[in-house]
Scaffold this active site. Structure first.
Site, mmCIF file in Angstrom:
data_model
loop_
_atom_site.group_PDB
_atom_site.id
_atom_site.type_symbol
_atom_site.label_atom_id
_atom_site.label_comp_id
_atom_site.label_asym_id
_atom_site.label_seq_id
_atom_site.Cartn_x
_atom_site.Cartn_y
_atom_site.Cartn_z
ATOM 1 N N CYS A 81 55.652 41.868 -8.673
ATOM 2 C CA CYS A 81 57.025 42.088 -8.233
ATOM 3 C C CYS A 81 57.860 42.705 -9.363
ATOM 4 O O CYS A 81 57.699 43.875 -9.679
ATOM 5 C CB CYS A 81 57.625 40.779 -7.720
ATOM 6 N N HIS A 198 53.247 38.303 -3.967
ATOM 7 C CA HIS A 198 53.126 37.258 -4.980
ATOM 8 C C HIS A 198 51.859 36.428 -4.788
ATOM 9 O O HIS A 198 51.879 35.415 -4.066
ATOM 10 C CB HIS A 198 54.338 36.322 -4.910
ATOM 11 N N GLU A 200 50.585 34.395 -6.844
ATOM 12 C CA GLU A 200 50.747 33.077 -7.478
ATOM 13 C C GLU A 200 51.360 32.054 -6.524
ATOM 14 O O GLU A 200 51.262 30.842 -6.759
ATOM 15 C CB GLU A 200 51.577 33.195 -8.757
#
Length: 227
Positions: A81, A198, A200
């Site tokens: 991002c 994302h 994560e």
């Protein structure tokens, strides 16, 4: 894991790395020593408040000189991002990220299709695999000039495209209006990757889909293989 003023996903990314068996090493943006890490992650957030342009100030942070040297030596670098935006601003990745076509902040789960496995992030996956991961950004529309876009496509630098659950492409599945439905790209060598989604936030089955697990597991495996 580099933290800039305004980073907000650094702790999540550190947790994801540890959850998958890696050792997360926090680094501050003013540091000039990467402490012997095997891979570098630039996390999501709003570095320096997104003044000027997203990532435009962060590219001048002292740590970025070391990140550039690390990348030029073949070290794996992942920008997520805002980290993707920083890598584009620093010239480590092609293209640029602009305001979403809707001019609205987008926060939702999306599907992405793996287009290239010539990166540490996707080396353990198969072309065409579809992963479910979240996006949350206001400036994630990937753009490039006609010649640059043709080169990016022609040289296979697209790593991910936004798609439907079955891998189909279409505007309905493109959350920000990115050219060619591009969600992530790599450099020519393949060791530097940036993506807007994302991974994560998609590693813990207690919290939702786990499309980020194979990506970060691949990154860890390839990074440690260099040791």
């Amino acid at each position: 894991m580099v933290t800039f003023p305004g980073s907000l996903d650094d702790r999540d990314a550190l947790r994801a790395v540890r959850l998958l068996g890696g050792e997360g090493v926090p680094l501050w943006h003013a540091e000039r020593d990467l402490r012997g890490v095997d891979a570098v992650i630039l996390p999501g957030g709003f570095s320096y408040g997104d003044y000027l342009r997203t990532g435009a100030i962060a590219r001048f942070a002292p740590v970025m000189e070391e990140v550039r040297r690390f990348a030029e030596a073949g070290g794996p670098v992942l920008g997520i991002c805002n980290g993707f935006q920083i890598l584009c601003e620093a010239g480590l990745l092609p293209g640029a990220l602009a305001r979403n076509a809707s001019l609205r902040f987008v926060c939702r789960w999306v599907h992405v299709r793996v287009e290239s496995t010539a990166t540490p992030l996707t080396a353990e996956l198969l072309p065409g695999e579809v992963l479910e991961v979240p996006v949350k950004h206001g400036e994630g529309r990937f753009l490039a000039g006609p010649e640059d876009l043709a080169r990016i496509e022609g040289e296979g630098l697209v790593v991910f495209r936004y798609c439907g659950p079955g891998g189909e492409l279409g505007e309905a599945w493109n959350p920000n209006g990115s050219a060619g439905h591009i969600a992530g790209v790599r450099n020519e060598a393949g060791n530097v990757v940036g993506l807007m989604p994302h991974p994560e936030h998609a590693v813990d089955p207690d919290l939702g889909p786990t499309g980020g697990q194979p990506l970060l597991a691949s990154l860890l495996a390839r990074a440690l293989a260099r040791v």
